[in-house]
Design a protein around this motif. Structure first.
Motif, PDB file in Angstrom:
ATOM      1  N   GLN A  32       9.139  -7.968 -16.136  1.00 28.69           N
ATOM      2  CA  GLN A  32       8.977  -9.194 -14.786  1.00 28.69           C
ATOM      3  C   GLN A  32       9.539  -9.641 -14.148  1.00 28.69           C
ATOM      4  OE1 GLN A  32       9.763 -11.983 -18.161  1.00 28.69           O
ATOM      5  NE2 GLN A  32       8.524 -11.279 -19.865  1.00 28.69           N
ATOM      6  N   GLY A  33       9.546 -10.105 -13.095  1.00 30.81           N
ATOM      7  CA  GLY A  33       9.856 -10.566 -11.715  1.00 30.81           C
ATOM      8  C   GLY A  33       9.345  -9.337 -11.061  1.00 30.81           C
ATOM      9  N   GLU A  34       8.815  -8.424 -11.239  1.00 25.60           N
ATOM     10  CA  GLU A  34       9.181  -6.753 -10.457  1.00 25.60           C
ATOM     11  C   GLU A  34       7.631  -6.760  -9.414  1.00 25.60           C
ATOM     12  OE1 GLU A  34       9.075  -2.132 -11.433  1.00 25.60           O
ATOM     13  OE2 GLU A  34       8.616  -3.197 -12.757  1.00 25.60           O
ATOM     14  N   TYR A  35       7.763  -6.269  -8.748  1.00 30.87           N
ATOM     15  CA  TYR A  35       6.544  -6.102  -7.055  1.00 30.87           C
ATOM     16  C   TYR A  35       5.716  -4.579  -7.053  1.00 30.87           C
ATOM     17  CZ  TYR A  35       4.325  -6.999  -2.580  1.00 30.87           C
ATOM     18  OH  TYR A  35       2.909  -6.564  -1.480  1.00 30.87           O
ATOM     19  N   VAL A  36       5.460  -4.364  -7.811  1.00 37.24           N
ATOM     20  CA  VAL A  36       4.500  -3.244  -7.818  1.00 37.24           C
ATOM     21  C   VAL A  36       3.592  -2.953  -7.222  1.00 37.24           C
ATOM     22  CG1 VAL A  36       3.980  -1.251  -9.245  1.00 37.24           C
ATOM     23  CG2 VAL A  36       6.062  -3.399 -10.349  1.00 37.24           C
ATOM     24  N   SER A  37       2.981  -1.775  -6.142  1.00 31.76           N
ATOM     25  CA  SER A  37       1.908  -1.400  -5.564  1.00 31.76           C
ATOM     26  C   SER A  37       1.166   0.110  -6.308  1.00 31.76           C
ATOM     27  CB  SER A  37       2.115  -1.113  -4.550  1.00 31.76           C
ATOM     28  OG  SER A  37       2.779   0.128  -3.820  1.00 31.76           O
ATOM     29  N   MET A  38       0.162   0.082  -6.442  1.00 32.04           N
ATOM     30  CA  MET A  38      -0.644   1.290  -7.091  1.00 32.04           C
ATOM     31  C   MET A  38      -1.280   1.668  -6.175  1.00 32.04           C
ATOM     32  SD  MET A  38      -0.657   0.376 -11.222  1.00 32.04           S
ATOM     33  CE  MET A  38       0.173  -0.249 -12.065  1.00 32.04           C
ATOM     34  N   VAL A  39      -0.809   2.542  -5.834  1.00 30.60           N
ATOM     35  CA  VAL A  39      -1.846   4.079  -4.549  1.00 30.60           C
ATOM     36  C   VAL A  39      -2.348   5.195  -5.546  1.00 30.60           C
ATOM     37  CG1 VAL A  39      -0.399   2.746  -3.090  1.00 30.60           C
ATOM     38  CG2 VAL A  39       0.280   4.863  -4.045  1.00 30.60           C
ATOM     39  N   GLY A  71       9.901 -15.083  -7.464  1.00 28.74           N
ATOM     40  CA  GLY A  71      10.514 -15.336  -9.263  1.00 28.74           C
ATOM     41  C   GLY A  71       8.586 -15.005  -9.585  1.00 28.74           C
ATOM     42  N   ASN A  72       7.356 -14.709  -9.331  1.00 35.20           N
ATOM     43  CA  ASN A  72       6.769 -14.116  -9.325  1.00 35.20           C
ATOM     44  C   ASN A  72       5.986 -12.631  -9.475  1.00 35.20           C
ATOM     45  OD1 ASN A  72       4.480 -16.808  -9.314  1.00 35.20           O
ATOM     46  ND2 ASN A  72       5.992 -16.742  -7.160  1.00 35.20           N
ATOM     47  N   SER A  73       5.299 -11.761 -10.858  1.00 38.15           N
ATOM     48  CA  SER A  73       5.193 -10.904 -11.108  1.00 38.15           C
ATOM     49  C   SER A  73       4.280 -10.421 -10.042  1.00 38.15           C
ATOM     50  CB  SER A  73       5.251 -10.527 -12.010  1.00 38.15           C
ATOM     51  OG  SER A  73       6.840 -11.001 -13.076  1.00 38.15           O
ATOM     52  N   LEU A  74       4.251  -9.160  -9.329  1.00 41.02           N
ATOM     53  CA  LEU A  74       2.839  -8.997  -8.762  1.00 41.02           C
ATOM     54  C   LEU A  74       2.716  -7.301  -9.294  1.00 41.02           C
ATOM     55  CD1 LEU A  74       4.959 -11.096  -6.388  1.00 41.02           C
ATOM     56  CD2 LEU A  74       2.198 -10.872  -5.219  1.00 41.02           C
ATOM     57  N   ILE A  75       1.534  -7.543  -9.123  1.00 48.06           N
ATOM     58  CA  ILE A  75       1.196  -5.799  -9.022  1.00 48.06           C
ATOM     59  C   ILE A  75      -0.430  -5.424  -7.707  1.00 48.06           C
ATOM     60  CG2 ILE A  75      -1.023  -3.883 -10.001  1.00 48.06           C
ATOM     61  CD1 ILE A  75       1.122  -4.870 -12.643  1.00 48.06           C
ATOM     62  N   VAL A  76       0.166  -5.084  -7.306  1.00 50.72           N
ATOM     63  CA  VAL A  76      -1.030  -4.500  -5.881  1.00 50.72           C
ATOM     64  C   VAL A  76      -1.925  -3.373  -5.752  1.00 50.72           C
ATOM     65  CG1 VAL A  76      -1.253  -4.997  -3.282  1.00 50.72           C
ATOM     66  CG2 VAL A  76       0.339  -6.612  -4.470  1.00 50.72           C
ATOM     67  N   ILE A  77      -2.859  -3.008  -5.736  1.00 47.89           N
ATOM     68  CA  ILE A  77      -3.635  -2.245  -6.527  1.00 47.89           C
ATOM     69  C   ILE A  77      -3.453  -1.833  -4.175  1.00 47.89           C
ATOM     70  CG2 ILE A  77      -6.149  -0.482  -6.649  1.00 47.89           C
ATOM     71  CD1 ILE A  77      -3.621  -1.360  -9.149  1.00 47.89           C
ATOM     72  N   THR A  78      -3.831  -0.935  -3.824  1.00 50.37           N
ATOM     73  CA  THR A  78      -4.012  -0.432  -2.292  1.00 50.37           C
ATOM     74  C   THR A  78      -4.305   0.754  -2.327  1.00 50.37           C
ATOM     75  OG1 THR A  78      -3.380  -0.829  -0.472  1.00 50.37           O
ATOM     76  CG2 THR A  78      -1.810  -0.459  -2.197  1.00 50.37           C
ATOM     77  N   GLU A 122      -3.468   1.564   1.143  1.00 45.97           N
ATOM     78  CA  GLU A 122      -3.157   1.776   2.437  1.00 45.97           C
ATOM     79  C   GLU A 122      -1.698   2.213   2.478  1.00 45.97           C
ATOM     80  OE1 GLU A 122      -4.241  -0.895   5.531  1.00 45.97           O
ATOM     81  OE2 GLU A 122      -5.107  -2.051   3.850  1.00 45.97           O
ATOM     82  N   ASP A 123      -0.680   3.252   2.465  1.00 45.24           N
ATOM     83  CA  ASP A 123       0.738   3.106   2.747  1.00 45.24           C
ATOM     84  C   ASP A 123       1.587   1.814   2.958  1.00 45.24           C
ATOM     85  OD1 ASP A 123       0.014   5.417   0.502  1.00 45.24           O
ATOM     86  OD2 ASP A 123       1.276   6.793   2.640  1.00 45.24           O
ATOM     87  N   GLN A 124       0.888   1.253   4.197  1.00 42.41           N
ATOM     88  CA  GLN A 124       1.502   0.212   5.077  1.00 42.41           C
ATOM     89  C   GLN A 124       1.984  -0.506   3.881  1.00 42.41           C
ATOM     90  OE1 GLN A 124      -0.018   0.322   8.254  1.00 42.41           O
ATOM     91  NE2 GLN A 124      -1.909  -1.490   7.423  1.00 42.41           N
ATOM     92  N   VAL A 125       0.786  -0.902   3.496  1.00 40.38           N
ATOM     93  CA  VAL A 125       0.309  -2.582   2.267  1.00 40.38           C
ATOM     94  C   VAL A 125       1.817  -1.739   1.099  1.00 40.38           C
ATOM     95  CG1 VAL A 125       0.032  -3.228   0.409  1.00 40.38           C
ATOM     96  CG2 VAL A 125      -2.121  -2.917   3.304  1.00 40.38           C
ATOM     97  N   ALA A 126       1.646  -0.727   0.375  1.00 39.72           N
ATOM     98  CA  ALA A 126       2.701  -0.270  -0.744  1.00 39.72           C
ATOM     99  C   ALA A 126       3.993  -0.771  -0.429  1.00 39.72           C
ATOM    100  CB  ALA A 126       1.810   1.017  -0.394  1.00 39.72           C
ATOM    101  N   ARG A 127       4.256  -0.190   1.125  1.00 38.04           N
ATOM    102  CA  ARG A 127       5.402  -0.471   1.540  1.00 38.04           C
ATOM    103  C   ARG A 127       6.079  -1.511   1.478  1.00 38.04           C
ATOM    104  NH1 ARG A 127       4.782   3.907   5.183  1.00 38.04           N
ATOM    105  NH2 ARG A 127       3.695   2.272   6.665  1.00 38.04           N
ATOM    106  N   HIS A 128       5.458  -2.595   1.198  1.00 38.13           N
ATOM    107  CA  HIS A 128       5.793  -3.720   0.892  1.00 38.13           C
ATOM    108  C   HIS A 128       6.468  -4.234  -0.233  1.00 38.13           C
ATOM    109  CE1 HIS A 128       4.042  -4.094   4.987  1.00 38.13           C
ATOM    110  NE2 HIS A 128       4.857  -5.590   4.703  1.00 38.13           N
ATOM    111  N   SER A 129       6.120  -3.304  -1.334  1.00 34.14           N
ATOM    112  CA  SER A 129       6.519  -3.649  -2.564  1.00 34.14           C
ATOM    113  C   SER A 129       7.938  -3.103  -2.667  1.00 34.14           C
ATOM    114  CB  SER A 129       5.213  -2.993  -3.476  1.00 34.14           C
ATOM    115  OG  SER A 129       5.581  -1.448  -3.666  1.00 34.14           O
ATOM    116  N   GLN A 130       8.809  -3.990  -4.448  1.00 30.91           N
ATOM    117  CA  GLN A 130       9.469  -2.448  -5.126  1.00 30.91           C
ATOM    118  C   GLN A 130       9.265  -1.232  -5.426  1.00 30.91           C
ATOM    119  OE1 GLN A 130      10.554  -5.399  -8.083  1.00 30.91           O
ATOM    120  NE2 GLN A 130      12.750  -5.647  -7.455  1.00 30.91           N
ATOM    121  N   ARG A 131       8.238  -1.195  -6.592  1.00 29.31           N
ATOM    122  CA  ARG A 131       8.134   0.293  -6.697  1.00 29.31           C
ATOM    123  C   ARG A 131       6.209   0.721  -6.198  1.00 29.31           C
ATOM    124  NH1 ARG A 131       7.780   1.651 -12.864  1.00 29.31           N
ATOM    125  NH2 ARG A 131       7.355  -0.398 -13.035  1.00 29.31           N
ATOM    126  N   MET A 132       6.502   1.682  -5.588  1.00 27.11           N
ATOM    127  CA  MET A 132       5.000   2.312  -5.542  1.00 27.11           C
ATOM    128  C   MET A 132       4.821   3.693  -7.251  1.00 27.11           C
ATOM    129  SD  MET A 132       3.653   4.782  -2.404  1.00 27.11           S
ATOM    130  CE  MET A 132       4.682   3.606  -1.058  1.00 27.11           C
TER     131      MET A 132
END
Length: 230
Positions: free
Chosen positions: A40-47, A202-209, A211-221
Motif C-alpha cells: 500500500q502506497g508503493e509506486y511500482v513499474s513493470m517492464v 499516498g496513492n498506490s500505482l502500478i505502471v506497465i511500460t 520504456e526505461d525512462q518511464v520506469a525510472r520514475h517509480s520507486q521499484r522496477m
C-alpha cells in the motif's frame, strides 16, 4: 513523509501464478509460477519485452481476468476463493482505477461526463457526481476543459481526463498500461510528474511500460521475461 516499506501493508500479493491460454489446439503459458508483492502506497513499474506477460499480469491484478493457477490476495483476501465473478466486478469497480494507452474515453461525452461515468455505477448520489468529477478534473489541471469533447483535446489532455476518471472513485490501486505510449516527450513528462504527485499524496500505482525512462520514475522496477519475474 516518504514511503516506508517496513511500515506498509501488502496490497497485492500474487503467489505461484500461472496463466495459460488454450484454444483447443495449443496451450500457451503466458505467466509461469509468478510471485510478487506490492505494498500500500508503493509506486511500482513493470517492464519487459513484448510478450513477456506484462499486460496479462495487469489484467489479473485488475480482476479483468483470472489466473489458471495460484493465489491472488488483495488487501489480504484471496479474491478467487472469496468472490464470485459478479463480486470480482464489484471489487474492480470499487477499488481499482484503470488508465489505458488509448485513453478509452467516450467520444460523444464531454470531459466532465467521461469522468462522471464511474460514479454512475458505484451508487454515488446523482447530485454529488458533478462536483466530485469537477474536483478530479481540476486536480489534473483541466477544470477549464470540462465541456470539451475528447476530439477537442490533445493526446496529453485526453490522458489526463482518463487519469481523473481513474481517480474519481478514490481507488485503492491505480493501474496504468503504457500510459505515455501515445504521447510526445513533453506530454509524457507532464503525465509522469502527475503520477509522482499522486504517489506523494499516498496513492498506490502500478505502471506497465516498455520504456526505461518511464520506469525510472517509480520507486521499484519489476522486470518480466517469459512470464516470470527476473
Amino acid at each position: 513523509m516518504g514511503f516506508d516499506i517496513t511500515r506498509a501493508l501488502p496490497l497485492v500479493q500474487l503467489q505461484h501464478i500461472d496463466k495459460v491460454y488454450d484454444n483447443g489446439e495449443i496451450a500457451q503459458k503466458v505467466l509461469d509460477d509468478l510471485s510478487l508483492t506490492v505494498y500500500q502506497g508503493e509506486y511500482v513499474s513493470m517492464v519487459g519485452p513484448s510478450g513477456s506477460g506484462k499486460s496479462t499480469l495487469m489484467n489479473l491484478i485488475g480482476c479483468l481476468d483470472r489466473a489458471s493457477g495460484g493465489a491472488y490476495r488483495f488487501k489480504g483476501t484471496d479474491v478467487y476463493q472469496a468472490y464470485s465473478q459478479e463480486q470480482l466486478s464489484d471489487m474492480r469497480l470499487r477499488f481499482i482505477g484503470f488508465i489505458f494507452q488509448n485513453y478509452s474515453l467516450f467520444p460523444k461525452l464531454s470531459a466532465l461526463e467521461n469522468v462522471m461515468t464511474p460514479l454512475m455505477y458505484n451508487q454515488t448520489p446523482r447530485g454529488a457526481r458533478k462536483a466530485i468529477a469537477m474536483e478530479a478534473l481540476e486536480r489534473v489541471g483541466l477544470g477549464d476543459k470540462a465541456r470539451n469533447l475528447p476530439c477537442q483535446l490533445s493526446g496529453g489532455q485526453q490522458q489526463r481526463v482518463a487519469i481523473a476518471r481513474a481517480l474519481v472513485k478514490k481507488p485503492e490501486l491505480i493501474l496504468a498500461d503504457e500510459p505515455t505510449g501515445n504521447l510526445d516527450s513533453e506530454n509524457s513528462a507532464m503525465i509522469l510528474e502527475l503520477f509522482e504527485q499522486l504517489h506523494k499524496d499516498g496513492n498506490s500505482l502500478i505502471v506497465i511500460t516498455h520504456e526505461d525512462q518511464v520506469a525510472r520514475h517509480s520507486q521499484r522496477m519489476i522486470t518480466l521475461q517469459d512470464g516470470r519475474v527476473v
